[in-house]
Design a protein around this motif. Sequence first.
Motif, mmCIF file in Angstrom:
data_model
loop_
_atom_site.group_PDB
_atom_site.id
_atom_site.type_symbol
_atom_site.label_atom_id
_atom_site.label_comp_id
_atom_site.label_asym_id
_atom_site.label_seq_id
_atom_site.Cartn_x
_atom_site.Cartn_y
_atom_site.Cartn_z
ATOM 1 N N ALA A 1 -13.686 -16.610 -39.330
ATOM 2 C CA ALA A 1 -14.615 -17.465 -40.062
ATOM 3 C C ALA A 1 -14.623 -18.837 -39.406
ATOM 4 O O ALA A 1 -13.587 -19.335 -38.980
ATOM 5 C CB ALA A 1 -14.176 -17.582 -41.519
ATOM 6 N N THR A 2 -15.805 -19.431 -39.315
ATOM 7 C CA THR A 2 -15.906 -20.773 -38.742
ATOM 8 C C THR A 2 -16.686 -21.676 -39.687
ATOM 9 O O THR A 2 -17.532 -21.222 -40.446
ATOM 10 C CB THR A 2 -16.609 -20.768 -37.366
ATOM 11 O OG1 THR A 2 -17.931 -20.260 -37.524
ATOM 12 C CG2 THR A 2 -15.864 -19.919 -36.370
ATOM 13 N N TYR A 3 -16.383 -22.958 -39.601
ATOM 14 C CA TYR A 3 -17.087 -23.963 -40.391
ATOM 15 C C TYR A 3 -17.476 -25.093 -39.452
ATOM 16 O O TYR A 3 -16.618 -25.680 -38.789
ATOM 17 C CB TYR A 3 -16.190 -24.481 -41.526
ATOM 18 C CG TYR A 3 -16.826 -25.566 -42.334
ATOM 19 C CD1 TYR A 3 -17.874 -25.284 -43.201
ATOM 20 C CD2 TYR A 3 -16.400 -26.874 -42.225
ATOM 21 C CE1 TYR A 3 -18.470 -26.279 -43.934
ATOM 22 C CE2 TYR A 3 -16.991 -27.881 -42.965
ATOM 23 C CZ TYR A 3 -18.022 -27.577 -43.818
ATOM 24 O OH TYR A 3 -18.622 -28.557 -44.545
ATOM 25 N N LEU A 4 -18.760 -25.360 -39.339
ATOM 26 C CA LEU A 4 -19.302 -26.409 -38.490
ATOM 27 C C LEU A 4 -18.898 -26.254 -37.019
ATOM 28 O O LEU A 4 -18.800 -27.218 -36.285
ATOM 29 C CB LEU A 4 -18.889 -27.797 -38.999
ATOM 30 C CG LEU A 4 -19.403 -28.183 -40.385
ATOM 31 C CD1 LEU A 4 -18.839 -29.529 -40.808
ATOM 32 C CD2 LEU A 4 -20.930 -28.222 -40.403
ATOM 33 N N HIS B 1 -13.946 -25.632 -37.033
ATOM 34 C CA HIS B 1 -12.829 -25.167 -37.851
ATOM 35 C C HIS B 1 -12.839 -23.643 -37.833
ATOM 36 O O HIS B 1 -13.825 -23.019 -38.190
ATOM 37 C CB HIS B 1 -12.969 -25.689 -39.285
ATOM 38 C CG HIS B 1 -11.872 -25.242 -40.167
ATOM 39 N ND1 HIS B 1 -10.619 -25.799 -40.116
ATOM 40 C CD2 HIS B 1 -11.820 -24.273 -41.096
ATOM 41 C CE1 HIS B 1 -9.852 -25.194 -41.002
ATOM 42 N NE2 HIS B 1 -10.559 -24.263 -41.606
ATOM 43 N N ASN C 1 -11.316 -30.576 -43.212
ATOM 44 C CA ASN C 1 -12.009 -29.303 -43.428
ATOM 45 C C ASN C 1 -11.055 -28.114 -43.493
ATOM 46 O O ASN C 1 -11.498 -26.983 -43.588
ATOM 47 C CB ASN C 1 -13.014 -29.056 -42.294
ATOM 48 C CG ASN C 1 -14.098 -30.101 -42.257
ATOM 49 O OD1 ASN C 1 -14.521 -30.606 -43.285
ATOM 50 N ND2 ASN C 1 -14.540 -30.451 -41.067
ATOM 51 N N MET D 1 -11.646 -25.435 -46.277
ATOM 52 C CA MET D 1 -13.036 -25.139 -46.638
ATOM 53 C C MET D 1 -13.322 -23.635 -46.699
ATOM 54 O O MET D 1 -14.203 -23.198 -47.413
ATOM 55 C CB MET D 1 -14.005 -25.796 -45.660
ATOM 56 C CG MET D 1 -13.988 -27.307 -45.730
ATOM 57 S SD MET D 1 -14.586 -27.949 -47.299
ATOM 58 C CE MET D 1 -16.322 -27.650 -47.135
ATOM 59 N N ILE D 2 -12.603 -22.831 -45.948
ATOM 60 C CA ILE D 2 -12.831 -21.389 -45.931
ATOM 61 C C ILE D 2 -11.683 -20.731 -46.684
ATOM 62 O O ILE D 2 -10.546 -20.751 -46.238
ATOM 63 C CB ILE D 2 -12.920 -20.858 -44.490
ATOM 64 C CG1 ILE D 2 -14.030 -21.581 -43.736
ATOM 65 C CG2 ILE D 2 -13.150 -19.347 -44.489
ATOM 66 C CD1 ILE D 2 -14.040 -21.329 -42.249
#
Length: 76
Positions: free
Chosen positions: A25-28, A31, A61, A64-65
Amino acid sequence: MYTWDGTDQAGKEVEPGSYTFVVEATYLGSHIVLFKGEFDTDNKEITIAPEPEFNSGESQNRDMIQEVTARYLPAS
């Protein structure tokens, strides 16, 4: 959502047993969290809460996931 049909790369049904899966999983785009879970093909339908195996990125962050789940739905 990703669905696996219980076959290998050649399209042949895999042997019964325990299997491990990994979800990235990635965020932006910066992350990254890797979640790892296991299931057994002898089980009935099951919901799996894979554990984070790797967590990187900015501290703001970092969490966040969360709450990733997977479901094993054996063919009827």
